[in-house]
Design a protein around this motif. Structure first.
Motif, PDB file in Angstrom:
ATOM      1  N   ALA A 155       2.561  -0.905  -0.050  1.00 53.24           N
ATOM      2  CA  ALA A 155       2.069   0.264  -0.771  1.00 53.24           C
ATOM      3  C   ALA A 155       1.082  -0.150  -1.854  1.00 53.24           C
ATOM      4  O   ALA A 155       0.037   0.495  -2.043  1.00 53.24           O
ATOM      5  CB  ALA A 155       3.234   1.032  -1.386  1.00 53.24           C
ATOM      6  N   ALA A 156       1.396  -1.227  -2.567  1.00 56.84           N
ATOM      7  CA  ALA A 156       0.476  -1.692  -3.608  1.00 56.84           C
ATOM      8  C   ALA A 156      -0.866  -2.103  -3.014  1.00 56.84           C
ATOM      9  O   ALA A 156      -1.932  -1.819  -3.583  1.00 56.84           O
ATOM     10  CB  ALA A 156       1.110  -2.856  -4.367  1.00 56.84           C
ATOM     11  N   ILE A 157      -0.837  -2.761  -1.847  1.00 57.31           N
ATOM     12  CA  ILE A 157      -2.084  -3.174  -1.202  1.00 57.31           C
ATOM     13  C   ILE A 157      -2.887  -1.945  -0.778  1.00 57.31           C
ATOM     14  O   ILE A 157      -4.105  -1.870  -0.991  1.00 57.31           O
ATOM     15  CB  ILE A 157      -1.774  -4.076   0.011  1.00 57.31           C
ATOM     16  N   LYS A 158      -2.206  -0.963  -0.179  1.00 54.76           N
ATOM     17  CA  LYS A 158      -2.930   0.231   0.264  1.00 54.76           C
ATOM     18  C   LYS A 158      -3.588   0.953  -0.905  1.00 54.76           C
ATOM     19  O   LYS A 158      -4.694   1.484  -0.797  1.00 54.76           O
ATOM     20  CB  LYS A 158      -1.979   1.173   0.999  1.00 54.76           C
ATOM     21  N   GLN A 159      -2.911   0.961  -2.050  1.00 54.47           N
ATOM     22  CA  GLN A 159      -3.407   1.702  -3.205  1.00 54.47           C
ATOM     23  C   GLN A 159      -4.392   0.915  -4.064  1.00 54.47           C
ATOM     24  O   GLN A 159      -5.195   1.508  -4.783  1.00 54.47           O
ATOM     25  CB  GLN A 159      -2.200   2.136  -4.048  1.00 54.47           C
ATOM     26  N   GLN A 160      -4.372  -0.407  -3.987  1.00 55.63           N
ATOM     27  CA  GLN A 160      -5.196  -1.198  -4.901  1.00 55.63           C
ATOM     28  C   GLN A 160      -6.269  -2.047  -4.223  1.00 55.63           C
ATOM     29  O   GLN A 160      -7.167  -2.550  -4.898  1.00 55.63           O
ATOM     30  CB  GLN A 160      -4.300  -2.133  -5.724  1.00 55.63           C
ATOM     31  N   VAL A 161      -6.182  -2.238  -2.911  1.00 58.84           N
ATOM     32  CA  VAL A 161      -7.119  -3.124  -2.217  1.00 58.84           C
ATOM     33  C   VAL A 161      -7.916  -2.320  -1.201  1.00 58.84           C
ATOM     34  O   VAL A 161      -7.347  -1.645  -0.339  1.00 58.84           O
ATOM     35  CB  VAL A 161      -6.384  -4.278  -1.507  1.00 58.84           C
ATOM     36  N   ASN A 162      -9.224  -2.403  -1.292  1.00 55.45           N
ATOM     37  CA  ASN A 162     -10.085  -1.694  -0.345  1.00 55.45           C
ATOM     38  C   ASN A 162     -10.178  -2.456   0.966  1.00 55.45           C
ATOM     39  O   ASN A 162     -10.088  -3.683   1.015  1.00 55.45           O
ATOM     40  CB  ASN A 162     -11.488  -1.518  -0.938  1.00 55.45           C
ATOM     41  N   ALA A 163     -10.392  -1.732   2.054  1.00 57.58           N
ATOM     42  CA  ALA A 163     -10.613  -2.357   3.350  1.00 57.58           C
ATOM     43  C   ALA A 163     -11.955  -3.097   3.342  1.00 57.58           C
ATOM     44  O   ALA A 163     -12.883  -2.681   2.652  1.00 57.58           O
ATOM     45  CB  ALA A 163     -10.599  -1.282   4.441  1.00 57.58           C
ATOM     46  N   PRO A 164     -12.054  -4.212   4.114  1.00 57.06           N
ATOM     47  CA  PRO A 164     -10.994  -4.811   4.930  1.00 57.06           C
ATOM     48  C   PRO A 164      -9.949  -5.500   4.059  1.00 57.06           C
ATOM     49  O   PRO A 164     -10.273  -6.142   3.075  1.00 57.06           O
ATOM     50  CB  PRO A 164     -11.756  -5.821   5.791  1.00 57.06           C
ATOM     51  N   ARG A 165      -8.725  -5.357   4.447  1.00 53.65           N
ATOM     52  CA  ARG A 165      -7.629  -5.894   3.657  1.00 53.65           C
ATOM     53  C   ARG A 165      -6.561  -6.452   4.596  1.00 53.65           C
ATOM     54  O   ARG A 165      -6.530  -6.144   5.796  1.00 53.65           O
ATOM     55  CB  ARG A 165      -7.041  -4.805   2.781  1.00 53.65           C
ATOM     56  N   LEU A 166      -5.673  -7.230   4.041  1.00 52.80           N
ATOM     57  CA  LEU A 166      -4.591  -7.853   4.786  1.00 52.80           C
ATOM     58  C   LEU A 166      -3.269  -7.342   4.241  1.00 52.80           C
ATOM     59  O   LEU A 166      -3.045  -7.357   3.023  1.00 52.80           O
ATOM     60  CB  LEU A 166      -4.671  -9.380   4.649  1.00 52.80           C
ATOM     61  N   PHE A 167      -2.393  -6.911   5.146  1.00 55.48           N
ATOM     62  CA  PHE A 167      -1.121  -6.357   4.711  1.00 55.48           C
ATOM     63  C   PHE A 167       0.004  -7.391   4.669  1.00 55.48           C
ATOM     64  O   PHE A 167       1.180  -7.030   4.695  1.00 55.48           O
ATOM     65  CB  PHE A 167      -0.745  -5.141   5.547  1.00 55.48           C
ATOM     66  N   MET A 168      -0.373  -8.650   4.585  1.00 55.91           N
ATOM     67  CA  MET A 168       0.540  -9.731   4.207  1.00 55.91           C
ATOM     68  C   MET A 168       1.761  -9.819   5.114  1.00 55.91           C
ATOM     69  O   MET A 168       2.917  -9.817   4.667  1.00 55.91           O
ATOM     70  CB  MET A 168       0.958  -9.581   2.744  1.00 55.91           C
ATOM     71  N   ALA A 169       1.498  -9.944   6.415  1.00 56.11           N
ATOM     72  CA  ALA A 169       2.592 -10.094   7.373  1.00 56.11           C
ATOM     73  C   ALA A 169       3.413 -11.337   7.072  1.00 56.11           C
ATOM     74  O   ALA A 169       2.882 -12.420   6.857  1.00 56.11           O
ATOM     75  CB  ALA A 169       2.033 -10.185   8.800  1.00 56.11           C
ATOM     76  N   ASP A 170       4.711 -11.163   7.033  1.00 61.73           N
ATOM     77  CA  ASP A 170       5.686 -12.252   7.011  1.00 61.73           C
ATOM     78  C   ASP A 170       5.628 -13.076   5.733  1.00 61.73           C
ATOM     79  O   ASP A 170       5.206 -14.241   5.724  1.00 61.73           O
ATOM     80  CB  ASP A 170       5.500 -13.170   8.235  1.00 61.73           C
ATOM     81  N   LEU A 171       6.080 -12.482   4.625  1.00 62.15           N
ATOM     82  CA  LEU A 171       6.178 -13.217   3.370  1.00 62.15           C
ATOM     83  C   LEU A 171       7.228 -14.322   3.513  1.00 62.15           C
ATOM     84  O   LEU A 171       8.382 -14.056   3.850  1.00 62.15           O
ATOM     85  CB  LEU A 171       6.587 -12.289   2.234  1.00 62.15           C
ATOM     86  N   VAL A 172       6.831 -15.572   3.232  1.00 62.36           N
ATOM     87  CA  VAL A 172       7.741 -16.698   3.423  1.00 62.36           C
ATOM     88  C   VAL A 172       7.945 -17.525   2.162  1.00 62.36           C
ATOM     89  O   VAL A 172       8.836 -18.375   2.120  1.00 62.36           O
ATOM     90  CB  VAL A 172       7.255 -17.628   4.559  1.00 62.36           C
ATOM     91  N   ASP A 173       7.132 -17.295   1.114  1.00 67.18           N
ATOM     92  CA  ASP A 173       7.306 -18.094  -0.094  1.00 67.18           C
ATOM     93  C   ASP A 173       6.724 -17.354  -1.287  1.00 67.18           C
ATOM     94  O   ASP A 173       5.875 -16.454  -1.139  1.00 67.18           O
ATOM     95  CB  ASP A 173       6.617 -19.457   0.049  1.00 67.18           C
TER      96      ASP A 173
END
Length: 797
Positions: free
Chosen positions: A303-321
């Motif tokens: 949600a933060a990415i959708k609201q704060q980052v303009n396209a093209p953007r990455l939705f950070m698949a698979d947070l591991v660290d």
């Protein structure tokens, strides 16, 4: 013991009082207080695949595929040593003296000590056996105690680093992320251990619902690992009305970091109900709590990415660290996005993303688009004013990437192991495709194959499809791992796929990708960018199948791929065929090691129950290569697959592979295929036994005609492998058996007695059987298949 007499009327001196107190208490041995002014860590220790010395002069990187530990000099940003450490290093921590490190070996169930990391010739010096699949290490501030997260063993162990011996342990379901607090004093006695349970706990909602999991972070006392508190993170809002799912459940808690009294854990939220769609299935989450046991908030990073980052953007698949700078700047590592997200805390559940000029740190932004692939760990310096750069462990690239913190950009790559060659190079490309959400594989890096198959295994979530609920399958059971040639299992719970290539459908329909098998607009499909906007078509000459993806076992996708030949975009862009490479990788996915501390006698008795015809006779379904009778007994082709769908199937002599040609479906007709029914078994696992209403609610997809039941009701389900049961709960295709004990419960008696209709084990025998199942791994001799149990043809046609 005689107590000395005290002279009447004369008070004891201070020493005498102390002596008397000790005597009255039974004269326990008194531990000496720890010496003062010894080196201590400068910040809380945490589990990770990369670590930095307290003086910020050296960085250590584990290389899982090279079985080594790289030592990097931060002044020159060059590798100065590479140390062979053992099979599959998974985590590293550095002692307070900056001379000694400890490395967890995941495939060996062992921790090794490495000395001389400050010099030119570091070497292994000592080791200790630990539980199955150690994935996390964290040190006490003084370095006297080492906590170990034993993922498949289901416990946290505490090691005395002087003697390299286990001095305490605590049962914790599937521990993964690990961190030890550090209040800066000379005493470790008051420190705490934060550990994540990797898989969310069942509930509060039912299985296969968006509220079906609750994340858990355990807080333990460092001294004896006794429980302080458990912080629970219930299902949370996805945070934006534009997402198809409005609720998601914390699951796959890979990492945790501590700052002061707070902890920050990464999670992959699962929303399994509703139509599968790329931005409604999985969500990146950050869970915030304190070491006193309080939940402070859940951050929906998507949600933060959708609201704060303009396209093209990455939705950070698979947070591991997660790596920290101070107490309020988080660097979140996304393996599937090949990216790092800087997040500044503005509240317990709110963040400001990036910097004014760089909203996201794209790790592929290196020359020739060959940057950091599949990042699995990040470390920040202790003093950013003197060392304004961070380091990222790039698993698939076999490099470390240097990140300039001032510009928020990758600045240099450092080789951390020999580049793969030959078949291993092909396997590594397949590993890349399996764990990426970039380019053709997914939309805006929302998800990867690894999102539902973490570590190549399973997320243990039951997903709802039109065909019914489906537990994510442990991919280590796709191919056998015992002696002899590898055998492939038929795929999916109802056997409707026979090739990994068939999951091209999922890449497009579920992950929102453009597809790996494409010929259109190859110029818009650079290997590592987001790809063109136009959906590419497959096999456009086939008017009956515009996208080239025949339903179920129609034209094999591999056949389509091979027919396209040099016109295939993947050949032009990567020099090979992506699905072929991915298949070679899946062949190498290692089943988790069996539990290490089971009673050997119980395991042996359990194996006898499993194999004997007069007992469980379980080998009649789960015998043979790969612990399943399911096998690919034909070569997929248009001709063979058409015959499979039309040739009548009967299995005389088998009470569970019923004599049916095809499974009937609502509205008339049949569910293909026919001959592949030989790998299916109807063992009473459809629905909820004895409860028609619950069965209807569980197995039917809302909106389908009432007569249209999910697949599996009549023919049954594809026999799963028995690899990885310690990490595989819940069980059955719909996840209704939460534990092995529940799987052996009378509710599922048809399944329990599938090999012997009169099998009625005692409680002790049930425990023996469970212990045997939990011991199975790639080294366990496979059970022989009883005569007549295999209903498939030796060859077809």
């Amino acid at each position: 013991m005689r107590i000395p007499m005290v002279q009447r009327g004369r008070p004891l001196a201070g020493a005498g009082l102390l002596l008397l107190a000790l005597l009255l208490a039974g004269c326990p041995s008194q531990e000496k207080p720890p010496p003062a002014n010894v080196p201590v860590l400068k910040r809380p220790s945490k589990a990770g695949t990369i670590a930095i010395t307290g003086d910020d002069r050296r960085v250590l990187v584990v290389n899982p595929e090279n079985d080594s530990l790289s030592v990097i000099d931060t002044a020159s940003d060059a590798e100065v040593a590479e140390v062979p450490v053992g099979d599959e290093p998974s985590a590293v921590v550095i002692a307070p003296d900056d001379k000694v490190a400890y490395v967890a070996l995941k495939a060996e169930a062992r921790v090794v000590r490495v000395v001389g990391i400050d010099g030119s010739s570091p070497a292994v010096s000592g080791s200790v056996a630990v539980g199955s699949e150690p994935v996390g290490l964290a040190l006490s501030p003084r370095g006297d105690r080492l906590a170990v997260a034993e993922w498949a063993e289901g416990r946290v162990a505490l090691i005395d680093t002087k003697t390299l011996s286990v001095v305490a342990s605590k049962a914790v379901p599937n521990p993964r992320g690990l961190a030890v607090s550090n209040n800066g004093d000379q005493s470790d006695a008051d420190e705490k251990v934060a550990v994540t349970e990797f898989y969310g706990r069942p509930g509060p909602g039912p299985e296969a619902s968006d509220t079906g999991r609750t994340g858990a972070v355990r807080i333990l006392k460092l001294g004896d690992l006794s429980e302080v508190a458990t912080v629970l993170f219930e299902p949370t809002a996805t945070g934006d009305a534009g997402f198809p799912a409005q609720t998601t459940s914390p699951n796959q808690l890979y990492s945790v970091a501590v700052a002061g009294n707070k902890f920050f854990a990464t999670a992959i939220g699962a929303s399994p109900d509703g139509a599968p769609v790329f931005n409604g299935n999985v969500f990146p989450l950050v869970l915030v709590g304190d070491l006193g046991g309080n939940k402070l908030g859940s951050i929906s990073l998507a949600a933060a990415i959708k609201q704060q980052v303009n396209a093209p953007r990455l939705f950070m698949a698979d947070l591991v660290d997660v790596a920290l700078v101070g107490s309020d700047i988080l660097y979140l590592v996304a393996r599937g996005a090949d990216a790092v997200q800087r997040a500044v805390l503005t509240g317990d559940a709110t963040v400001s993303l990036g910097t004014p000029t760089v909203k996201q740190l794209d790790l592929l932004a290196n020359a020739n688009n060959t940057g950091c692939q599949a990042p699995i760990g990040m470390v920040t310096p202790h003093d950013t004013s003197q060392t304004p750069k961070a380091y990222v462990n790039c698993w698939v690239s076999r490099t470390a990437t240097v990140v300039a913190l001032d510009s928020q950009t990758p600045s240099k790559k450092i080789a951390t192991g020999a580049a793969p060659a030959g078949l291993e190079a092909q396997v590594n490309k397949g590993r890349r495709f399996f764990f990426t959400g970039r380019a053709r594989w997914a939309n805006e890096a929302w998800s990867s194959c690894g999102s539902c198959h973490g570590d190549g295994l399973s997320d243990n979530v039951t997903w709802r499809f039109a065909a019914g609920p489906r537990q994510s399958t442990d991919m280590s059971g796709t191919f056998s791992h015992g002696p002899g040639p590898q055998k492939q299992r038929i795929l999916n719970w109802t056997g409707i796929f026979d090739e990994l290539h068939d999951f091209e459908r999922n890449t497009r329909a579920v992950s929102g990708g453009k597809g790996a098998i494409t010929t259109d607009n190859c110029g818009n499909f650079a290997p590592e960018d987001q790809g063109g906007e136009k959906q590419a078509s497959l096999n456009p000459a086939d008017a009956t199948d515009k996208n080239g993806l025949k339903a179920q076992l129609g034209i094999p996708v591999r056949e389509i791929q091979d027919a396209l030949g040099a016109a295939l975009c993947t050949v032009q862009l990567t020099g090979g065929k992506d699905w072929d490479d991915l298949e070679e990788f899946v062949k190498t996915i290692r089943p988790p090691k069996g539990k290490q501390f089971l009673d050997a006698g119980s395991v042996a008795r359990g194996r006898a129950l499993f194999e004997q015809a007069g007992q469980g006779n379980c080998a009649s379904c789960h015998g043979g290569a790969g612990w399943t009778l399911s096998r690919l007994f034909y070569t997929p082709s248009s001709a063979n697959n058409a015959s499979l769908a039309s040739t009548p199937f009967s299995a005389p002599g088998s009470p569970h592979a019923k004599q049916i040609e095809q499974e009937p479906k609502g509205g008339g007709g049949f569910i293909a295929p026919a001959q592949v029914s030989c790998v299916l078994r109807n063992v009473g696992s459809f629905g909820v036994p004895g409860n028609a209403a619950e069965t209807d609610a569980l197995e039917k997809k809302a909106g389908n005609p009432p007569t249209d039941r999910a697949q599996g009701e009549f023919a049954g389900y594809n026999i799963p492998s028995l690899y990885g049961l310690a990490l595989g709960a819940p069980y059955l295709h719909h996840g209704q058996a939460k534990t092995l004990a529940e799987l052996f419960d009378p509710k599922w008696s048809v399944h329990l007695r599938a090999g012997n209709a009169v099998f009625t084990p005692s409680a002790g025998q049930t425990q023996d059987l469970a212990n045997f199942l939990l011991s199975i791994d790639a080294t366990t001799p496979e059970a022989a298949v009883p005569g007549g149990a295999d209903q498939c043809l030796i060859s077809f046609p």
